[in-house]
Design an enzyme around this catalytic site. Structure first.
Site, PDB file in Angstrom:
ATOM      1  N   HIS A  75       0.829  -1.222   0.000  1.00 17.28           N
ATOM      2  CA  HIS A  75       0.000   0.000   0.000  1.00 17.28           C
ATOM      3  C   HIS A  75       0.859   1.267   0.000  1.00 17.28           C
ATOM      4  O   HIS A  75       0.484   2.282   0.582  1.00 17.28           O
ATOM      5  CB  HIS A  75      -0.948   0.036   1.203  1.00 17.28           C
ATOM      6  CG  HIS A  75      -1.929  -1.083   1.247  1.00 17.28           C
ATOM      7  ND1 HIS A  75      -3.207  -0.985   0.761  1.00 17.28           N
ATOM      8  CD2 HIS A  75      -1.829  -2.345   1.732  1.00 17.28           C
ATOM      9  CE1 HIS A  75      -3.851  -2.133   0.950  1.00 17.28           C
ATOM     10  NE2 HIS A  75      -3.028  -2.977   1.537  1.00 17.28           N
ATOM     11  N   ASN A 148     -10.206  -3.053   2.522  1.00 15.25           N
ATOM     12  CA  ASN A 148      -9.853  -3.122   1.095  1.00 15.25           C
ATOM     13  C   ASN A 148     -11.101  -2.930   0.242  1.00 15.25           C
ATOM     14  O   ASN A 148     -12.220  -2.915   0.763  1.00 15.25           O
ATOM     15  CB  ASN A 148      -9.234  -4.485   0.762  1.00 15.25           C
ATOM     16  CG  ASN A 148      -7.753  -4.566   1.136  1.00 15.25           C
ATOM     17  OD1 ASN A 148      -7.104  -3.554   1.355  1.00 15.25           O
ATOM     18  ND2 ASN A 148      -7.236  -5.778   1.193  1.00 15.25           N
ATOM     19  N   TYR A 362       0.699  -3.906  12.216  1.00 15.45           N
ATOM     20  CA  TYR A 362       0.596  -2.492  11.829  1.00 15.45           C
ATOM     21  C   TYR A 362       1.346  -1.607  12.813  1.00 15.45           C
ATOM     22  O   TYR A 362       2.052  -0.679  12.421  1.00 15.45           O
ATOM     23  CB  TYR A 362      -0.882  -2.067  11.713  1.00 15.45           C
ATOM     24  CG  TYR A 362      -1.526  -2.660  10.481  1.00 15.45           C
ATOM     25  CD1 TYR A 362      -1.725  -4.029  10.379  1.00 15.45           C
ATOM     26  CD2 TYR A 362      -1.915  -1.877   9.409  1.00 15.45           C
ATOM     27  CE1 TYR A 362      -2.285  -4.601   9.254  1.00 15.45           C
ATOM     28  CE2 TYR A 362      -2.484  -2.431   8.275  1.00 15.45           C
ATOM     29  CZ  TYR A 362      -2.661  -3.794   8.205  1.00 15.45           C
ATOM     30  OH  TYR A 362      -3.212  -4.355   7.082  1.00 15.45           O
TER      31      TYR A 362
HETATM   32 FE1  HDE Z   1      -2.456  -4.784   5.529  1.00 13.02          FE
HETATM   33  N1  HDE Z   1      -0.673  -3.976   5.995  1.00 13.02           N
HETATM   34  N2  HDE Z   1      -1.808  -6.564   6.181  1.00 13.02           N
HETATM   35  N3  HDE Z   1      -4.198  -5.643   4.937  1.00 13.02           N
HETATM   36  N4  HDE Z   1      -3.135  -3.025   4.872  1.00 13.02           N
HETATM   37  C1  HDE Z   1      -0.318  -2.706   5.792  1.00 13.02           C
HETATM   38  O1  HDE Z   1       0.739  -1.359   7.368  1.00 13.02           O
HETATM   39  C2  HDE Z   1      -0.744  -6.771   6.968  1.00 13.02           C
HETATM   40  C3  HDE Z   1      -4.529  -6.960   5.068  1.00 13.02           C
HETATM   41  C4  HDE Z   1      -4.401  -2.728   4.482  1.00 13.02           C
HETATM   42  O2  HDE Z   1      -3.263   3.504   3.918  1.00 13.02           O
HETATM   43  C5  HDE Z   1       1.002  -2.362   6.416  1.00 13.02           C
HETATM   44  O3  HDE Z   1       0.979   0.882   7.599  1.00 13.02           O
HETATM   45  C6  HDE Z   1      -0.686  -8.136   7.413  1.00 13.02           C
HETATM   46  C7  HDE Z   1      -5.935  -7.161   4.893  1.00 13.02           C
HETATM   47  C8  HDE Z   1      -4.479  -1.344   4.107  1.00 13.02           C
HETATM   48  O4  HDE Z   1      -1.688   3.388   5.427  1.00 13.02           O
HETATM   49  C9  HDE Z   1       1.422  -3.652   7.101  1.00 13.02           C
HETATM   50  C10 HDE Z   1      -1.756  -8.746   6.817  1.00 13.02           C
HETATM   51  C11 HDE Z   1      -6.443  -5.923   4.647  1.00 13.02           C
HETATM   52  C12 HDE Z   1      -3.208  -0.818   4.306  1.00 13.02           C
HETATM   53  C13 HDE Z   1       0.252  -4.559   6.778  1.00 13.02           C
HETATM   54  C14 HDE Z   1      -2.460  -7.760   6.066  1.00 13.02           C
HETATM   55  C15 HDE Z   1      -5.348  -4.996   4.670  1.00 13.02           C
HETATM   56  C16 HDE Z   1      -2.389  -1.895   4.800  1.00 13.02           C
HETATM   57  C17 HDE Z   1       2.009  -1.737   5.504  1.00 13.02           C
HETATM   58  C18 HDE Z   1      -2.141 -10.217   6.886  1.00 13.02           C
HETATM   59  C19 HDE Z   1      -7.884  -5.556   4.351  1.00 13.02           C
HETATM   60  C20 HDE Z   1      -2.737   0.579   4.023  1.00 13.02           C
HETATM   61  C21 HDE Z   1       2.102  -0.279   5.897  1.00 13.02           C
HETATM   62  C22 HDE Z   1      -2.794 -10.545   8.023  1.00 13.02           C
HETATM   63  C23 HDE Z   1      -8.763  -5.840   5.442  1.00 13.02           C
HETATM   64  C24 HDE Z   1      -3.055   1.514   5.152  1.00 13.02           C
HETATM   65  C25 HDE Z   1       1.233  -0.147   7.023  1.00 13.02           C
HETATM   66  C26 HDE Z   1      -2.633   2.915   4.813  1.00 13.02           C
HETATM   67  C27 HDE Z   1      -1.050  -1.764   5.157  1.00 13.02           C
HETATM   68  C28 HDE Z   1       0.205  -5.796   7.273  1.00 13.02           C
HETATM   69  C29 HDE Z   1      -3.604  -8.054   5.284  1.00 13.02           C
HETATM   70  C30 HDE Z   1      -5.541  -3.594   4.416  1.00 13.02           C
HETATM   71  C31 HDE Z   1       2.765  -4.193   6.700  1.00 13.02           C
HETATM   72  C32 HDE Z   1       0.357  -8.750   8.301  1.00 13.02           C
HETATM   73  C33 HDE Z   1      -6.697  -8.488   5.010  1.00 13.02           C
HETATM   74  C34 HDE Z   1      -5.705  -0.605   3.588  1.00 13.02           C
HETATM   75  O5  HDE Z   1       1.544  -3.490   8.487  1.00 13.02           O
END
Ligand code: HDE
Length: 720
Positions: A75, A148, A362
């Protein structure tokens, strides 16, 4: 107004105020020392070496050297906007969350939309999942729904996330391809992870190519928990529904947008807010009683599953309006730190193993990215309610704490800050009963991976299916390894036999020999984008014109469009001004070089014989219309404007017999007799509301090829 005045007016930058800092601001160092020269470094003689004592030079360069922070691992590319959320009615019966308890409460929000795979400089329009993250600044602290634009996810357990992201990101040796899943490592991984199949159907569908952020749905994905004042809990799923309808680009268009305007989605978000056309989304919830937790034939803790709306309807509970652009991209959109662990009293987590992993990841990523636990107090992350605790020091502490008490319990400071009892609004975790052995295994209730992929496939329209198949041809067509493609065909065969055959056809491979899993035949209307709200608000129309155009026709149409909040731009060969047939002047907004058909939602060609003759001479104008037609967009022409359409190769539409006032055939709205412009404009608005006309017989699209194949199937498409 004279021509010169008009030119001056047009070239004047209307947003000049944005270039100014505080009135009378003087240049100083960061510590406030007035600076007399910022253009020459301090040297020993005009041609001599730069001196170490030049503190201004040192500060300017070292600040510059540190301007970047690590981009988000996923993202990384995003765009943000401020706004507010307001509930329609009190939700107190289901949750004690105060921001949902009173319909008169407007809670400020900051939203960040993003693509997942691309780096910070990637193009907006690529095929990808989109992030939809909302921070609510409530009176009980910040609440983040970090969702998402698709309601399911690739994997069931967070421990697989690094593998998924490694596989989908550019390959490690050459860092290619950028912002694309169409490469071997991704499809190799996916072909080995059957739980991903439902999400893959969404990724191959139109959902992965949203037209704008304002026309895409959002989902919380996981099941969450709401708790009311009596301590009663319900499970909840979140849905954001855009009031502008749910719309997508076609792939050819998306690829062209990525080149013509890589900032297309962030630009349209920014410009529509600037123009006062505010993106709006309705928040809906699916509520599941605790007693019903185990009453579904899938596990509600499994993030690869939706809860079909036929089983649990979505109840609209409030509206979010995005009405203010950020002032500073870095300070706001880049530094905003969303965390699914940010919850307020009345909202709690479920045991979804994907969510549980996110609750840790996060916060950890923000510590790395922003460098200190004090990121929470950056202006964009700071709560709007008072906060106090005994956390101390750390890099970039932004407050000067004055109390000598920094421990708890204490008697010297009256034992403050005092814990808040549950009855007084303190957060208390829902006392869910949990027991079990410590094991690394997945619940058998997470074991079925295909039936909802089939449900999704069955729910799509013919055109949506065609485009999904085409996407599979593209994605897997970029994978040289036959065994990977074969495994994917076997997976598709478990979703639907016809789907597997059609994908095999495009890959030039034999269809799977195993019998396909029988299709259960179920559908869910909410899964197709074709069942969306129809509105023209927020759309953008290109008006193709040259000298000699009929100015009255333009004025009349523009009037109707703007009354419906539809924007329009005059596109011509050269910039500045064109002359209308009656001698008036019309400002040109863009030229065929500075814009493109793919950046508009519809095209209009007004009459004026000289204008049409000039446009006919430009291949760009014909190409503009042809592309809009090929991308299924509404096209309108009045008077002689029709002659340009007739030269533009609109296959399947015969305009030669249309000489009356208004005709609409497959979204091509014409009026040879332009005497009733009001009726013509209304018909055009109706077409714009439709957004696309998928039934056009556009050569080269899968629907046309599918028809040809149905008539004469090639040998490779027939299973042995
Ligand atoms: Fe994320 N995800 N994600 N994700 N995600 C990040 O956090 C993570 C997942 C989502 O505009 C990171 O700040 C893991 C699902 C959005 O700043 C990180 C898993 C969904 C955004 C991270 C998931 C998301 C992130 C990278 C598996 C939808 C952007 C930078 C369990 C429900 C937020 C950050 C923004 C961002 C980890 C799966 C949505 C690395 C470990 C499922 C919208 O922490």
């Amino acid at each position: 107004m004279s021509e010169q005045d008009r030119v001056d007016e047009q070239s004047k930058d209307r947003s000049l105020e944005n270039y100014r800092v505080a009135p009378g601001a003087k240049l100083t160092t960061d510590e406030g020392h007035p600076i007399s020269n910022t253009d020459d470094s301090l040297k020993a003689g005009g041609r001599g070496p730069t001196l170490l004592e030049d503190f201004h030079f040192q500060q300017k360069l070292s600040a510059f050297d540190r301007e970047r922070i690590p981009e988000r691992v996923v993202h990384a590319r995003g765009a943000g906007a401020h706004g507010y959320f307001q509930p329609y009615e009190s939700m107190a019966e289901l949750t004690k969350a105060k921001f949902l308890g009173d319909p008169s409460t407007k809670t400020p929000v900051f939203v960040r939309f993003s693509i997942v795979v691309g780096s910070r400089g990637a193009a907006d329009a690529v095929r990808d999942v989109r992030g939809f993250a909302v921070k609510f600044y409530t009176e009980d602290g910040n609440y983040d729904i970090v969702g998402n634009n698709m309601p399911v996810f690739f994997i069931q357990d967070a421990i697989k996330f690094p593998d998924l992201v490694h596989a989908i990101k550019p390959e490690p040796d050459n860092e290619m391809p950028q912002a694309s899943s169409a490469h071997p490592s991704f499809w190799d991984f996916i072909s080995l992870i059957p739980e991903s199949m439902h999400m893959i159907m969404w990724l191959l569908s139109d959902r992965a190519l949203p037209r704008n952020f304002s026309t895409m749905q959002g989902f919380g994905v996981h099941t969450f928990r709401w708790v009311n004042a009596e301590g009663k809990s319900h499970f909840v799923k979140y849905h954001w529904k855009p009031l502008a309808g749910v719309h997508s680009n076609v792939f050819d268009e998306a690829q062209k947008i990525a080149g013509k305007d890589p900032d297309f989605q962030r630009r349209t978000l920014w410009e529509s807010i600037d123009k006062g056309i505010f993106p709006e989304y309705e928040l809906g919830v699916q509520i599941i009683a605790e007693e019903d937790e185990l009453n579904f034939d899938f596990d509600i803790l499994d993030s690869t599953k939706i809860i079909p709306e036929e089983l649990v309807p979505v109840r609209p509970i409030g509206k979010m309006v995005l009405n203010r652009n950020p002032d500073n991209f870095f300070a706001e959109t880049e530094q905003v730190a969303y965390q699914p662990s940010n919850v307020v009293p009345g909202i709690d987590f479920s045991d979804d193993p994907l969510l549980q992993g996110r609750l840790m990841s996060y916060h950890d990523t923000q510590l790395h990215r922003l460098g200190s636990p004090n990121f929470v107090h950056l202006p964009i992350n700071r709560p709007v309610c008072p906060f106090s605790n005994n956390n101390q020091d750390g890099r970039m502490q932004m407050d000067i704490k004055t109390s000598r008490v920094n421990y708890s319990p204490n008697s010297l400071g009256d034992n403050l800050p005092a814990p808040v009892a549950e009855a007084d609004g303190g957060f208390v975790t829902f006392p869910e009963r949990v027991e079990g052995h410590k094991i690394r295994e997945r619940s058998p209730s997470f074991g079925e991976h295909f039936s909802q992929a089939t449900l999704f496939w069955n729910s799509l329209s013919t055109g949506e299916k065609d485009r999904l198949v085409e996407a599979a041809h593209f994605e897997l067509g970029k994978v040289p390894q036959v065994e990977v493609k074969q495994r994917m065909l076997d997976r598709f065969n478990k979703v639907d036999g016809e789907l597997a055959k059609r994908v095999a056809l495009g890959l030039g491979m034999p269809a799977p020999t195993e019998p396909a899993t029988p299709n259960h035949g179920q559908k869910s209307a909410a899964l197709s984008q074709e069942n969306t709200t129809k509105t023209a608000k927020g759309r953008m129309v290109a008006i193709l014109a040259a000298d000699g155009v009929d100015g009255a026709q333009i004025a009349m149409l523009k009037h109707t469009l703007s009354a419906m909040h539809v924007g329009s731009e005059i596109v011509s060969k050269f910039g500045n001004m064109i002359k209308s047939a009656d001698g008036g002047e019309i400002a040109v907004d863009k030229t065929f070089l500075t814009t493109a058909s793919v950046l508009y939602d519809a095209v209009y060609v007004p009459g004026g014989a000289a204008s049409i003759e000039a446009l006919k001479a430009h291949g760009e104008a014909l190409n503009f219309i042809h592309e809009a037609y090929k991308h299924f967009k509404p096209i309108a022409a009045s008077g002689e404007g029709m002659d340009l359409l007739m030269q533009s190769d609109l296959k399947g539409i015969d305009l030669s017999q249309k000489n009356g006032k208004v005709s609409d055939e497959l979204g091509v709205v014409t009026s040879r007799d332009a005497s009733d412009m009001a009726a013509f404009a209304t018909a055009f608005i109706d077409a714009i509301k439709e957004h696309r006309f998928w039934l056009r017989p556009v050569p080269g699209t899968a629907s046309v090829e599918a028809k040809a194949m149905a008539l004469n199937p090639p040998a490779s498409a027939v299973s042995a």
